[in-house]
Design a protein around this motif. Structure first.
Motif, PDB file in Angstrom:
ATOM      1  N   TYR A  72       4.724   9.276   2.293  1.00  0.00           N
ATOM      2  CA  TYR A  72       5.069   7.920   2.730  1.00  0.00           C
ATOM      3  C   TYR A  72       4.226   6.869   2.005  1.00  0.00           C
ATOM      4  N   ALA A  73       4.171   7.002   0.678  1.00  0.00           N
ATOM      5  CA  ALA A  73       3.375   6.100  -0.149  1.00  0.00           C
ATOM      6  C   ALA A  73       4.176   5.673  -1.378  1.00  0.00           C
ATOM      7  N   LEU A  74       4.121   4.378  -1.677  1.00  0.00           N
ATOM      8  CA  LEU A  74       4.789   3.821  -2.856  1.00  0.00           C
ATOM      9  C   LEU A  74       3.871   2.784  -3.486  1.00  0.00           C
ATOM     10  N   THR A  75       4.096   2.487  -4.743  1.00  0.00           N
ATOM     11  CA  THR A  75       3.353   1.404  -5.388  1.00  0.00           C
ATOM     12  C   THR A  75       3.962   0.075  -4.934  1.00  0.00           C
ATOM     13  N   PRO A  76       3.192  -1.001  -4.999  1.00  0.00           N
ATOM     14  CA  PRO A  76       3.772  -2.312  -4.684  1.00  0.00           C
ATOM     15  C   PRO A  76       5.011  -2.614  -5.549  1.00  0.00           C
TER      16      PRO A  76
END
Length: 170
Positions: A72-76
């Protein structure tokens, strides 16, 4: 004139047809309803999200993170691509979610110069409650529509969406 129940758009189209019978107002019949439904849907969604303790703008970010799957992680930049907002607006949204404890910023192990925005357990609980509440409300709104009617509406709206190639202003 109408075989089904009428709504405000029918009255508007009828009035225009009466005063300008030389024009075909059928596009107005479609797009005026789409606009009215969109406005009403915003109200419904704001209420559903408020009950779950999130704002619509926060839901957009948390939803993108949740749909991305574990961890549940993405770059801006990835979050920006999933929305129709400016980078400044996205930074503000991320800052607010960090303050509320729904996301954290971490160094991106794949790129030391970049950060990842990772959803916390608290953020996951909020977005799950928000989507569940939203689906319950939206299901109620569709309750009187038959499966066949639903399929026609869904197919028609998809075709309309694909036919619309209007660029969003930046």
């Amino acid at each position: 004139m109408h075989s089904h129940e009428t709504d405000a758009v029918d009255s508007i189209v009828d009035d225009w047809t009466r005063v300008r019978g030389d024009l075909d107002f059928s596009p107005l019949a479609v797009f005026s309803r789409v606009k009215r439904i969109a406005r009403q849907l915003d109200v419904v969604r704001k209420r559903a999200f408020a009950e779950a303790g999130v704002e619509m703008s926060e839901f957009d970010v948390l939803s993108a993170l949740r749909r991305s799957g574990a961890p549940y992680a993405l770059t801006p930049k990835q979050l920006l691509a999933s929305s129709l907002v400016s980078s400044g607006t996205m930074t503000y949204r991320i800052d607010r979610l960090v303050q509320r404890g729904f996301v954290v910023r971490e160094d991106d192990p794949a790129d030391g110069r970049s950060v990842l925005v990772r959803m916390t357990d608290a953020g996951g609980k909020r977005v799950d409650a928000a989507i569940q509440g939203l689906l319950e409300v939206e299901r109620e709104l569709l309750a009187d529509i038959s499966d066949d009617e639903f399929a026609v509406i869904e197919r028609g709206l998809r075709q309309l969406s694909l036919a619309m190639s209007v660029e969003e202003p930046n």
